[in-house]
Design a protein around this motif. Structure first.
Motif, PDB file in Angstrom:
ATOM      1  N   SER A  72       5.461  -8.783 -33.635  1.00 13.58           N
ATOM      2  CA  SER A  72       4.607  -7.988 -32.761  1.00 13.58           C
ATOM      3  C   SER A  72       3.896  -6.872 -33.523  1.00 13.58           C
ATOM      4  CB  SER A  72       5.451  -7.380 -31.635  1.00 13.58           C
ATOM      5  OG  SER A  72       4.704  -6.475 -30.873  1.00 13.58           O
ATOM      6  N   TRP A  73       2.752  -6.480 -32.981  1.00 10.86           N
ATOM      7  CA  TRP A  73       2.039  -5.333 -33.554  1.00 10.86           C
ATOM      8  C   TRP A  73       2.640  -4.010 -33.083  1.00 10.86           C
ATOM      9  CZ3 TRP A  73      -1.109  -5.829 -37.478  1.00 10.86           C
ATOM     10  CH2 TRP A  73      -1.705  -7.072 -37.700  1.00 10.86           C
ATOM     11  N   ASN A  74       3.589  -4.097 -32.143  1.00  5.64           N
ATOM     12  CA  ASN A  74       4.242  -2.882 -31.662  1.00  5.64           C
ATOM     13  C   ASN A  74       5.334  -2.488 -32.655  1.00  5.64           C
ATOM     14  OD1 ASN A  74       5.408  -0.796 -30.256  1.00  5.64           O
ATOM     15  ND2 ASN A  74       5.723  -1.947 -28.366  1.00  5.64           N
ATOM     16  N   PHE A  75       4.903  -1.889 -33.762  1.00  2.00           N
ATOM     17  CA  PHE A  75       5.828  -1.610 -34.858  1.00  2.00           C
ATOM     18  C   PHE A  75       6.939  -0.629 -34.465  1.00  2.00           C
ATOM     19  CE2 PHE A  75       1.978  -2.819 -37.351  1.00  2.00           C
ATOM     20  CZ  PHE A  75       2.508  -3.985 -37.867  1.00  2.00           C
ATOM     21  N   LYS A  76       6.655   0.286 -33.532  1.00  2.00           N
ATOM     22  CA  LYS A  76       7.671   1.247 -33.137  1.00  2.00           C
ATOM     23  C   LYS A  76       8.887   0.541 -32.559  1.00  2.00           C
ATOM     24  CE  LYS A  76       4.617   5.200 -32.256  1.00  2.00           C
ATOM     25  NZ  LYS A  76       4.135   6.181 -31.253  1.00  2.00           N
ATOM     26  N   LEU A  77       8.633  -0.448 -31.707  1.00  2.00           N
ATOM     27  CA  LEU A  77       9.739  -1.182 -31.104  1.00  2.00           C
ATOM     28  C   LEU A  77      10.457  -2.033 -32.150  1.00  2.00           C
ATOM     29  CD1 LEU A  77      11.251  -1.787 -28.517  1.00  2.00           C
ATOM     30  CD2 LEU A  77       9.612  -3.617 -28.030  1.00  2.00           C
ATOM     31  N   ALA A  78       9.680  -2.631 -33.050  1.00  2.00           N
ATOM     32  CA  ALA A  78      10.278  -3.450 -34.111  1.00  2.00           C
ATOM     33  C   ALA A  78      11.179  -2.603 -34.999  1.00  2.00           C
ATOM     34  CB  ALA A  78       9.183  -4.112 -34.937  1.00  2.00           C
ATOM     35  N   TYR A  79      10.717  -1.405 -35.335  1.00  2.00           N
ATOM     36  CA  TYR A  79      11.513  -0.509 -36.164  1.00  2.00           C
ATOM     37  C   TYR A  79      12.778  -0.070 -35.424  1.00  2.00           C
ATOM     38  CZ  TYR A  79       7.638  -0.052 -39.463  1.00  2.00           C
ATOM     39  OH  TYR A  79       6.653  -0.293 -40.383  1.00  2.00           O
ATOM     40  N   TYR A  80      12.659   0.126 -34.104  1.00  2.00           N
ATOM     41  CA  TYR A  80      13.820   0.545 -33.326  1.00  2.00           C
ATOM     42  C   TYR A  80      14.908  -0.524 -33.369  1.00  2.00           C
ATOM     43  CZ  TYR A  80      16.848   0.542 -29.255  1.00  2.00           C
ATOM     44  OH  TYR A  80      17.942   0.448 -28.452  1.00  2.00           O
ATOM     45  N   VAL A  81      14.535  -1.778 -33.108  1.00  2.00           N
ATOM     46  CA  VAL A  81      15.526  -2.854 -33.078  1.00  2.00           C
ATOM     47  C   VAL A  81      16.159  -3.043 -34.447  1.00  2.00           C
ATOM     48  CG1 VAL A  81      15.907  -5.304 -32.661  1.00  2.00           C
ATOM     49  CG2 VAL A  81      14.346  -4.025 -31.185  1.00  2.00           C
ATOM     50  N   ALA A  82      15.326  -3.095 -35.492  1.00  2.00           N
ATOM     51  CA  ALA A  82      15.850  -3.262 -36.852  1.00  2.00           C
ATOM     52  C   ALA A  82      16.736  -2.078 -37.233  1.00  2.00           C
ATOM     53  CB  ALA A  82      14.705  -3.407 -37.848  1.00  2.00           C
ATOM     54  N   GLY A  83      16.292  -0.874 -36.886  1.00  2.00           N
ATOM     55  CA  GLY A  83      17.071   0.324 -37.190  1.00  2.00           C
ATOM     56  C   GLY A  83      18.392   0.341 -36.453  1.00  2.00           C
ATOM     57  N   PHE A  84      18.391  -0.121 -35.208  1.00  2.00           N
ATOM     58  CA  PHE A  84      19.623  -0.178 -34.424  1.00  2.00           C
ATOM     59  C   PHE A  84      20.627  -1.114 -35.073  1.00  2.00           C
ATOM     60  CE2 PHE A  84      22.214  -2.365 -31.258  1.00  2.00           C
ATOM     61  CZ  PHE A  84      22.822  -1.293 -30.614  1.00  2.00           C
ATOM     62  N   LEU A  85      20.175  -2.293 -35.467  1.00  2.00           N
ATOM     63  CA  LEU A  85      21.061  -3.276 -36.089  1.00  2.00           C
ATOM     64  C   LEU A  85      21.633  -2.746 -37.404  1.00  2.00           C
ATOM     65  CD1 LEU A  85      19.045  -6.546 -35.415  1.00  2.00           C
ATOM     66  CD2 LEU A  85      21.356  -6.058 -34.608  1.00  2.00           C
ATOM     67  N   ILE A  86      20.785  -2.119 -38.207  1.00  2.00           N
ATOM     68  CA  ILE A  86      21.243  -1.586 -39.492  1.00  2.00           C
ATOM     69  C   ILE A  86      22.235  -0.444 -39.272  1.00  2.00           C
ATOM     70  CG2 ILE A  86      20.514  -0.330 -41.557  1.00  2.00           C
ATOM     71  CD1 ILE A  86      17.869  -1.917 -41.405  1.00  2.00           C
ATOM     72  N   PHE A  87      21.966   0.411 -38.298  1.00  2.00           N
ATOM     73  CA  PHE A  87      22.863   1.540 -38.013  1.00  2.00           C
ATOM     74  C   PHE A  87      24.243   1.047 -37.586  1.00  2.00           C
ATOM     75  CE2 PHE A  87      24.759   4.379 -34.815  1.00  2.00           C
ATOM     76  CZ  PHE A  87      24.942   5.513 -35.587  1.00  2.00           C
ATOM     77  N   VAL A  88      24.272   0.112 -36.629  1.00  2.00           N
ATOM     78  CA  VAL A  88      25.549  -0.414 -36.145  1.00  2.00           C
ATOM     79  C   VAL A  88      26.288  -1.143 -37.259  1.00  2.00           C
ATOM     80  CG1 VAL A  88      26.646  -2.024 -34.543  1.00  2.00           C
ATOM     81  CG2 VAL A  88      24.767  -0.578 -33.761  1.00  2.00           C
ATOM     82  N   GLY A  89      25.550  -1.941 -38.040  1.00  2.00           N
ATOM     83  CA  GLY A  89      26.171  -2.657 -39.142  1.00  2.00           C
ATOM     84  C   GLY A  89      26.747  -1.724 -40.184  1.00  2.00           C
ATOM     85  N   ALA A  90      25.984  -0.688 -40.545  1.00  2.00           N
ATOM     86  CA  ALA A  90      26.437   0.268 -41.563  1.00  2.00           C
ATOM     87  C   ALA A  90      27.616   1.094 -41.068  1.00  2.00           C
ATOM     88  CB  ALA A  90      25.292   1.189 -41.965  1.00  2.00           C
ATOM     89  N   LEU A  91      27.718   1.280 -39.770  1.00  2.00           N
ATOM     90  CA  LEU A  91      28.809   2.076 -39.216  1.00  2.00           C
ATOM     91  C   LEU A  91      30.084   1.247 -38.997  1.00  2.00           C
ATOM     92  CD1 LEU A  91      29.585   4.883 -38.039  1.00  2.00           C
ATOM     93  CD2 LEU A  91      28.885   3.999 -35.804  1.00  2.00           C
ATOM     94  N   LEU A  92      29.925   0.045 -38.429  1.00  2.00           N
ATOM     95  CA  LEU A  92      31.088  -0.725 -37.993  1.00  2.00           C
ATOM     96  C   LEU A  92      31.262  -2.077 -38.665  1.00  2.00           C
ATOM     97  CD1 LEU A  92      30.702  -0.124 -34.146  1.00  2.00           C
ATOM     98  CD2 LEU A  92      32.202   1.114 -35.715  1.00  2.00           C
ATOM     99  N   GLY A  93      30.214  -2.620 -39.269  1.00  2.00           N
ATOM    100  CA  GLY A  93      30.316  -3.973 -39.799  1.00  2.00           C
ATOM    101  C   GLY A  93      30.603  -4.949 -38.669  1.00  2.00           C
TER     102      GLY A  93
END
Length: 300
Positions: A72-93
């Motif tokens: 999507s061209w809606n980069f803000k939403l794309a960054y949010y989803v990717a950032g959420f996954l990376i945050f959860v992964g980095a915190l809890l695996g």
């Protein structure tokens, strides 16, 4: 010690899994009316694989969300989803897989159903576990990004073609509750239900086959296991390498060799076994190995 004699109480973990599943699927009226919740909370991803189309779902599935915005061209939403996954992964695996995934709970309970011979491993098991990474890159990243319609939008190919969790949590309830959907059932619905039935049967025989071989969310979180804030550590001085924690692991991980394996879902069975061992609960004497702690001899 015979693993059959070693009882690990997993119901506290299952209680946490059930509570989280209930909280994230608390739109009770959806199960009555057959309508999906569309409030503001639906814009927020939940950590585990929980279908967006489940009538009770309060949040969005991160894998479904990623497919929806990857091209999507809606980069803000794309960054949010990717950032959420990376945050959860980095915190809890993959702790998410062990404690916060509703479909993980379903597989756990299915595996408790008695079966003549449970399958722990088989030839090609390790190679087949790499399939989930292929599924992640092909169905979650590449296809939604490059196979698009005339408007330039991709489809959630994993959800559409594979995900048995979506079929169980969303597809079946919506079809049962909506007459118009029942009349539109076709080959895709039959295909998805076939995958679900196979997954259910395999879950009785094999511990968490979906998590081991298919789940793209588990594949993503797994790469963070070695570096996540929450991770396991082995006290090399106290470990006697008896192999019992490896034998008790249902994901076929050897904690003494690789406590933060990409396959570890942080269920804690190995840790609970060690606590049982130290307290002397359910142990049998083995004259070949002996460990002294605080002046007390423990037979391992």
């Amino acid at each position: 010690m015979d693993n059959k004699k070693m009882k690990i109480n997993e119901w506290p973990r299952h209680g946490i899994q059930a509570l989280w599943a209930a909280l994230t699927n608390s739109h009770i009226s959806g199960f009555i009316t057959g309508k999906i919740y569309t409030g503001k909370l639906k814009n927020v991803c939940v950590p585990g694989l929980n279908c967006y189309s489940c009538p009770g779902a309060r949040g969005a599935c991160p894998i479904g969300s990623l497919q929806a915005v990857i091209g999507s061209w809606n980069f803000k939403l794309a960054y949010y989803v990717a950032g959420f996954l990376i945050f959860v992964g980095a915190l809890l695996g993959r702790l998410v897989c062990g404690f916060l995934c509703p479909f993980g709970l379903i597989q756990d309970l299915l595996n408790k159903i008695p079966f003549p011979k449970k399958i722990r491993t088989f030839r090609g098991d390790k190679l087949l576990r790499k399939l989930k990474y292929v599924i992640f890159f092909v169905f979650v990243i590449i296809l939604p990004m490059f196979v698009v319609d005339i408007m330039g939008q991709g489809a959630p190919y994993f959800c559409k073609l594979i995900c048995p969790a979506g079929t169980l949590e969303g597809g079946i309830p919506l079809v049962l509750l909506n007459k118009s959907m029942r009349s539109a059932v076709g080959w895709l619905y039959i295909w998805k239900n076939t995958i679900l039935v196979i997954t259910i049967i395999l879950s009785i025989m094999i511990y968490r086959p979906f998590c081991k071989y298919i789940c793209p969310l588990g594949a993503f979180y797994s790469v963070f296991n070695k570096v996540s804030v929450f991770r396991y550590r082995v006290d090399k001085e106290k470990c006697v390498h008896c192999g019992k924690c490896r034998n008790i692991c249902q994901m076929e991980v050897d904690p003494t060799e690789n406590p933060n394996s990409t396959e570890c879902i942080r269920c804690g069975r190995c840790k609970r076994y060690v606590r049982h061992r130290r307290s002397g609960v359910g142990l049998q004497a083995n004259p070949d190995t002996e460990k002294y702690e605080n002046g007390t001899a423990y037979k391992i």
